[in-house]
Enzyme design. Structure first.
Site, PDB file in Angstrom:
ATOM      1  N   LYS A 227     -66.688 -16.084   5.427  1.00 49.81           N
ATOM      2  CA  LYS A 227     -68.328 -15.958   4.747  1.00 49.81           C
ATOM      3  C   LYS A 227     -69.055 -17.119   5.434  1.00 49.81           C
ATOM      4  CE  LYS A 227     -66.510 -13.881   0.481  1.00 49.81           C
ATOM      5  NZ  LYS A 227     -66.813 -13.821  -1.097  1.00 49.81           N
TER       6      LYS A 227
ATOM      7  N   PHE B 106     -74.530 -11.328 -10.973  1.00 57.54           N
ATOM      8  CA  PHE B 106     -74.328 -12.714 -10.192  1.00 57.54           C
ATOM      9  C   PHE B 106     -74.716 -11.860  -8.745  1.00 57.54           C
ATOM     10  CE2 PHE B 106     -69.996 -10.608 -10.191  1.00 57.54           C
ATOM     11  CZ  PHE B 106     -70.028 -10.180  -8.873  1.00 57.54           C
TER      12      PHE B 106
ATOM     13  N   TYR C  24     -70.550  -4.910  -0.887  1.00 58.42           N
ATOM     14  CA  TYR C  24     -70.426  -5.144  -2.195  1.00 58.42           C
ATOM     15  C   TYR C  24     -71.006  -4.174  -3.247  1.00 58.42           C
ATOM     16  CZ  TYR C  24     -68.987  -9.994  -0.979  1.00 58.42           C
ATOM     17  OH  TYR C  24     -68.183 -10.932  -0.385  1.00 58.42           O
TER      18      TYR C  24
ATOM     19  N   ASN D 196     -66.130 -18.966  -1.573  1.00 55.63           N
ATOM     20  CA  ASN D 196     -65.139 -19.130  -1.647  1.00 55.63           C
ATOM     21  C   ASN D 196     -64.470 -18.774  -0.255  1.00 55.63           C
ATOM     22  OD1 ASN D 196     -65.402 -16.686  -1.763  1.00 55.63           O
ATOM     23  ND2 ASN D 196     -64.561 -15.980  -3.672  1.00 55.63           N
TER      24      ASN D 196
ATOM     25  N   ARG E 227     -58.553 -20.556  -0.480  1.00 59.56           N
ATOM     26  CA  ARG E 227     -59.738 -20.929  -1.673  1.00 59.56           C
ATOM     27  C   ARG E 227     -59.160 -22.311  -2.211  1.00 59.56           C
ATOM     28  NH1 ARG E 227     -60.769 -14.782  -3.469  1.00 59.56           N
ATOM     29  NH2 ARG E 227     -62.200 -14.168  -1.941  1.00 59.56           N
TER      30      ARG E 227
ATOM     31  N   GLU F 218     -63.893  -0.325   3.690  1.00 59.27           N
ATOM     32  CA  GLU F 218     -64.734  -1.605   4.432  1.00 59.27           C
ATOM     33  C   GLU F 218     -64.468  -1.748   5.870  1.00 59.27           C
ATOM     34  OE1 GLU F 218     -62.719  -4.875   2.122  1.00 59.27           O
ATOM     35  OE2 GLU F 218     -63.664  -4.216   0.235  1.00 59.27           O
TER      36      GLU F 218
ATOM     37  N   HIS G  22     -63.590 -13.183   2.412  1.00 57.60           N
ATOM     38  CA  HIS G  22     -63.375 -11.727   1.700  1.00 57.60           C
ATOM     39  C   HIS G  22     -61.976 -11.187   2.328  1.00 57.60           C
ATOM     40  CE1 HIS G  22     -63.840  -7.770   0.132  1.00 57.60           C
ATOM     41  NE2 HIS G  22     -63.839  -7.355   1.241  1.00 57.60           N
TER      42      HIS G  22
END
Ligand code: UDP
Ligand code: MG
Length: 155
Positions: free
Chosen positions: A11, A59, A51, A114, A104, A128, A117
């Site tokens: 990320k 969130f 997502y 974090n 993490r 994905e 993914h």
């Protein structure tokens, strides 16, 4: 244990904090094989696809802001049981709860930021991987270290 492919995304915090190499190195040291890799910037549209299960959650707007905020590294890793192995290496979602030794747990304190993914099931990996990679971007190859990954009856 079946040979699996899993989708991993480093990320924006991992790239910004110069931890991409360190994190990728952990997966390589674990004997997982890189079969696809690219750097890109996630768009709002791509974020909503990735997502999809979270789009309607409270969130999500902040998650989209974060995941589109800078470059990411998209990776497909292959190995026996790769999906569960990567999830175990990541640790729980919130870095504060993640044990030392997990990615993490070792590198962060955040629930949102974090670092990585990882697909949470074979169905998620199958959904994905094609969001980020065309079939021809997934490379099948044998490497000289392959025989040292595990015994024949463990694959
Ligand atoms: N997330 C967040 N706030 C939350 C829960 C999750 O920002 O309250 C982010 C976090 O980056 C997480 C991602 O949304 O990795 C997906 O959430 P999920 O519960 O699927 O966690 P994961 O499967 O990544 O551990
Ligand atoms: Mg998840």
């Amino acid at each position: 244990m079946a040979l699996e492919r899993t989708f991993v995304l480093l990320k924006p915090d991992a790239v910004a904090r110069r931890l991409a190499g360190e994190i990728l190195g952990r997966f390589e040291a674990k004997s997982l094989k890189i079969v696809a890799l690219k750097m890109l910037q996630v768009t709002a549209e791509l974020s909503k696809q990735h997502y999809a299960e979270h789009v309607h959650k409270g969130f999500y707007p902040l998650l989209e802001e974060f995941i589109t905020s800078g470059p990411v590294v998209a990776i497909v890793l292959e190995g026996p049981g790769a999906i569960g192995v990567v999830r175990t290496m990541l640790g729980p979602t919130n870095g504060r709860d993640a044990a030392p030794g997990t990615i993490r747990g070792d590198f962060g304190l955040s629930r949102q930021m974090n670092l990585v993914h990882g697909s949470d099931s074979p169905e998620a990996a199958a959904r994905e991987i094609p969001i980020y990679f065309k079939p021809e971007e997934l490379l099948t190859y044998s490497a000289s270290l392959d025989p040292w990954t595990c015994a024949g009856d463990e694959k």
